[in-house]
Every structure is written in C-alpha cells, then in structure tokens.
Design a protein around this motif. Structure first.
Motif, PDB file in Angstrom:
ATOM      1  N   GLY A  53      16.332  -8.551  -2.794  1.00  0.00           N
ATOM      2  CA  GLY A  53      15.227  -7.616  -2.938  1.00  0.00           C
ATOM      3  C   GLY A  53      15.730  -6.193  -2.742  1.00  0.00           C
ATOM      4  N   VAL A  54      14.808  -5.294  -2.550  1.00  0.00           N
ATOM      5  CA  VAL A  54      15.132  -3.879  -2.356  1.00  0.00           C
ATOM      6  C   VAL A  54      16.088  -3.718  -1.178  1.00  0.00           C
ATOM      7  CG1 VAL A  54      14.139  -1.643  -1.712  1.00  0.00           C
ATOM      8  CG2 VAL A  54      12.944  -3.126  -3.333  1.00  0.00           C
ATOM      9  N   ARG A  55      17.142  -2.927  -1.375  1.00  0.00           N
ATOM     10  CA  ARG A  55      18.128  -2.655  -0.321  1.00  0.00           C
ATOM     11  C   ARG A  55      18.381  -1.151  -0.259  1.00  0.00           C
ATOM     12  NH1 ARG A  55      17.227  -7.171   1.151  1.00  0.00           N
ATOM     13  NH2 ARG A  55      18.693  -8.870   1.319  1.00  0.00           N
ATOM     14  N   THR A  56      18.436  -0.598   0.955  1.00  0.00           N
ATOM     15  CA  THR A  56      18.706   0.829   1.109  1.00  0.00           C
ATOM     16  C   THR A  56      20.176   1.099   1.386  1.00  0.00           C
ATOM     17  OG1 THR A  56      18.179   0.759   3.463  1.00  0.00           O
ATOM     18  CG2 THR A  56      16.402   1.381   1.956  1.00  0.00           C
ATOM     19  N   ALA A  57      20.906   0.096   1.834  1.00  0.00           N
ATOM     20  CA  ALA A  57      22.313   0.309   2.186  1.00  0.00           C
ATOM     21  C   ALA A  57      23.107  -0.974   2.040  1.00  0.00           C
ATOM     22  CB  ALA A  57      22.426   0.824   3.617  1.00  0.00           C
ATOM     23  N   ALA A  58      24.403  -0.786   1.832  1.00  0.00           N
ATOM     24  CA  ALA A  58      25.342  -1.910   1.783  1.00  0.00           C
ATOM     25  C   ALA A  58      26.607  -1.480   2.505  1.00  0.00           C
ATOM     26  CB  ALA A  58      25.657  -2.289   0.341  1.00  0.00           C
ATOM     27  N   LEU A  59      27.211  -2.426   3.174  1.00  0.00           N
ATOM     28  CA  LEU A  59      28.414  -2.159   3.949  1.00  0.00           C
ATOM     29  C   LEU A  59      29.528  -3.044   3.409  1.00  0.00           C
ATOM     30  CD1 LEU A  59      28.983  -0.396   6.452  1.00  0.00           C
ATOM     31  CD2 LEU A  59      28.518  -2.387   7.846  1.00  0.00           C
ATOM     32  N   ILE A  60      30.596  -2.431   2.940  1.00  0.00           N
ATOM     33  CA  ILE A  60      31.737  -3.159   2.400  1.00  0.00           C
ATOM     34  C   ILE A  60      32.724  -3.384   3.542  1.00  0.00           C
ATOM     35  CG2 ILE A  60      33.527  -3.189   0.627  1.00  0.00           C
ATOM     36  CD1 ILE A  60      30.571  -2.848  -0.427  1.00  0.00           C
ATOM     37  N   THR A  61      33.198  -4.624   3.696  1.00  0.00           N
ATOM     38  CA  THR A  61      34.073  -4.953   4.821  1.00  0.00           C
ATOM     39  C   THR A  61      35.515  -5.234   4.414  1.00  0.00           C
ATOM     40  OG1 THR A  61      33.477  -7.297   4.741  1.00  0.00           O
ATOM     41  CG2 THR A  61      32.136  -5.875   6.153  1.00  0.00           C
ATOM     42  N   ASP A  62      35.824  -5.106   3.140  1.00  0.00           N
ATOM     43  CA  ASP A  62      37.177  -5.381   2.645  1.00  0.00           C
ATOM     44  C   ASP A  62      37.794  -4.097   2.099  1.00  0.00           C
ATOM     45  OD1 ASP A  62      39.215  -7.522   1.548  1.00  0.00           O
ATOM     46  OD2 ASP A  62      38.769  -6.170  -0.129  1.00  0.00           O
ATOM     47  N   GLN A  63      39.034  -3.812   2.509  1.00  0.00           N
ATOM     48  CA  GLN A  63      39.715  -2.579   2.117  1.00  0.00           C
ATOM     49  C   GLN A  63      39.845  -2.450   0.597  1.00  0.00           C
ATOM     50  OE1 GLN A  63      40.599  -0.551   4.716  1.00  0.00           O
ATOM     51  NE2 GLN A  63      41.008   1.060   3.257  1.00  0.00           N
ATOM     52  N   GLY A  64      40.260  -3.503  -0.076  1.00  0.00           N
ATOM     53  CA  GLY A  64      40.448  -3.459  -1.526  1.00  0.00           C
ATOM     54  C   GLY A  64      39.144  -3.213  -2.266  1.00  0.00           C
ATOM     55  N   PHE A  65      38.116  -3.978  -1.922  1.00  0.00           N
ATOM     56  CA  PHE A  65      36.809  -3.770  -2.544  1.00  0.00           C
ATOM     57  C   PHE A  65      36.282  -2.372  -2.223  1.00  0.00           C
ATOM     58  CE2 PHE A  65      36.156  -8.503  -2.844  1.00  0.00           C
ATOM     59  CZ  PHE A  65      35.872  -8.550  -4.199  1.00  0.00           C
ATOM     60  N   GLY A  66      36.428  -1.954  -0.983  1.00  0.00           N
ATOM     61  CA  GLY A  66      35.935  -0.641  -0.578  1.00  0.00           C
ATOM     62  C   GLY A  66      36.563   0.476  -1.389  1.00  0.00           C
ATOM     63  N   ARG A  67      37.863   0.418  -1.554  1.00  0.00           N
ATOM     64  CA  ARG A  67      38.579   1.445  -2.316  1.00  0.00           C
ATOM     65  C   ARG A  67      38.137   1.431  -3.780  1.00  0.00           C
ATOM     66  NH1 ARG A  67      43.147   0.716  -0.189  1.00  0.00           N
ATOM     67  NH2 ARG A  67      43.705  -1.110  -1.402  1.00  0.00           N
ATOM     68  N   ALA A  68      38.054   0.243  -4.378  1.00  0.00           N
ATOM     69  CA  ALA A  68      37.686   0.128  -5.794  1.00  0.00           C
ATOM     70  C   ALA A  68      36.256   0.611  -6.041  1.00  0.00           C
ATOM     71  CB  ALA A  68      37.845  -1.319  -6.254  1.00  0.00           C
ATOM     72  N   ILE A  69      35.347   0.244  -5.167  1.00  0.00           N
ATOM     73  CA  ILE A  69      33.948   0.645  -5.335  1.00  0.00           C
ATOM     74  C   ILE A  69      33.799   2.146  -5.134  1.00  0.00           C
ATOM     75  CG2 ILE A  69      31.636   0.424  -4.336  1.00  0.00           C
ATOM     76  CD1 ILE A  69      32.372  -2.603  -3.896  1.00  0.00           C
ATOM     77  N   ALA A  70      34.454   2.699  -4.138  1.00  0.00           N
ATOM     78  CA  ALA A  70      34.392   4.153  -3.909  1.00  0.00           C
ATOM     79  C   ALA A  70      34.931   4.904  -5.124  1.00  0.00           C
ATOM     80  CB  ALA A  70      35.172   4.528  -2.652  1.00  0.00           C
ATOM     81  N   GLU A  71      36.027   4.420  -5.704  1.00  0.00           N
ATOM     82  CA  GLU A  71      36.604   5.075  -6.891  1.00  0.00           C
ATOM     83  C   GLU A  71      35.635   5.024  -8.060  1.00  0.00           C
ATOM     84  OE1 GLU A  71      40.399   3.213  -7.597  1.00  0.00           O
ATOM     85  OE2 GLU A  71      41.292   4.128  -5.824  1.00  0.00           O
ATOM     86  N   LYS A  72      34.983   3.879  -8.275  1.00  0.00           N
ATOM     87  CA  LYS A  72      34.020   3.762  -9.368  1.00  0.00           C
ATOM     88  C   LYS A  72      32.849   4.724  -9.165  1.00  0.00           C
ATOM     89  CE  LYS A  72      34.763  -0.829 -11.218  1.00  0.00           C
ATOM     90  NZ  LYS A  72      35.009  -0.433 -12.583  1.00  0.00           N
ATOM     91  N   ILE A  73      32.341   4.790  -7.956  1.00  0.00           N
ATOM     92  CA  ILE A  73      31.232   5.710  -7.672  1.00  0.00           C
ATOM     93  C   ILE A  73      31.672   7.149  -7.902  1.00  0.00           C
ATOM     94  CG2 ILE A  73      29.780   6.666  -5.832  1.00  0.00           C
ATOM     95  CD1 ILE A  73      29.621   3.800  -4.680  1.00  0.00           C
ATOM     96  N   ASP A  74      32.840   7.505  -7.405  1.00  0.00           N
ATOM     97  CA  ASP A  74      33.342   8.870  -7.569  1.00  0.00           C
ATOM     98  C   ASP A  74      33.523   9.237  -9.044  1.00  0.00           C
ATOM     99  OD1 ASP A  74      33.306   9.050  -4.813  1.00  0.00           O
ATOM    100  OD2 ASP A  74      35.483   8.790  -4.587  1.00  0.00           O
ATOM    101  N   ARG A  75      34.018   8.294  -9.848  1.00  0.00           N
ATOM    102  CA  ARG A  75      34.192   8.562 -11.287  1.00  0.00           C
ATOM    103  C   ARG A  75      32.853   8.767 -11.968  1.00  0.00           C
ATOM    104  NH1 ARG A  75      38.701   4.801 -11.398  1.00  0.00           N
ATOM    105  NH2 ARG A  75      37.269   3.125 -11.905  1.00  0.00           N
TER     106      ARG A  75
END
Length: 96
Positions: A71-93
């Motif tokens: 359902g509706v979510r206001t936040a998500a917390l990534i706990t894996d370094q690889g996923f975190g880096r990849a997702i941050a890069e996608k958002i930044d792009r």
C-alpha cells in the motif's frame, strides 16, 4: 530495482520497519517520498543526518507502494550497500 531489493530482503518499508531499521543502524540509504508531509520529511531527514546516512527525496507515496507491491509508503530503507549505491545513482540520474 526497489522490487528486486525487497525480494532480496534488503529493503524495509512502512513507518515501523523504517524506524526500527534506523534505530538498529542497519541502513545504507533512506528514500523519503516527495509528497510526504513536511513533518514526516523533517523527522526522517533529521534521523538520517544524525546517523550520517545518505537519503534521497524521490517519488510519490502511492508509486513507492506500488513498486514494492504494498500500500501507500512514505519511506523505504535500503540495507544492502550494492542496492543502495545503484538506487541512489538511478535517482540522481533521473533528477539531473
């Protein structure tokens, strides 16, 4: 990418899970939706800054929930370094 991260068990979502993950310091990236209330954004951002945790403001509550199959979510917390880096890069792009 968020769906894969969740299926791998490397993503926490929902207020309770995110709050617990922040308390346990088991996160590498916090994502807060842009349409969250100012108070909610402020609370999450302050918590991330206290922990020196990278965060991104991105997307809408409904779309984040849909991406996670929830359902509706206001936040998500990534706990894996690889996923975190990849997702941050996608958002930044996307934002540039």
């Amino acid at each position: 990418m968020l769906g894969l991260c969740m299926k791998a068990g490397k993503l926490l979502s929902g207020n309770e899970q995110v709050s617990e993950g922040l308390k346990k310091r088991q996160a590498v990236l916090l994502i807060v939706t842009e349409d969250s209330s100012p108070r909610t954004k402020d609370e999450y951002i302050k918590a991330a800054e206290r922990l020196h945790l990278p965060y991104r403001l991105f997307g809408e509550k409904e779309r984040l929930g849909q991406a996670l199959g929830k359902g509706v979510r206001t936040a998500a917390l990534i706990t894996d370094q690889g996923f975190g880096r990849a997702i941050a890069e996608k958002i930044d792009r996307r934002k540039s």
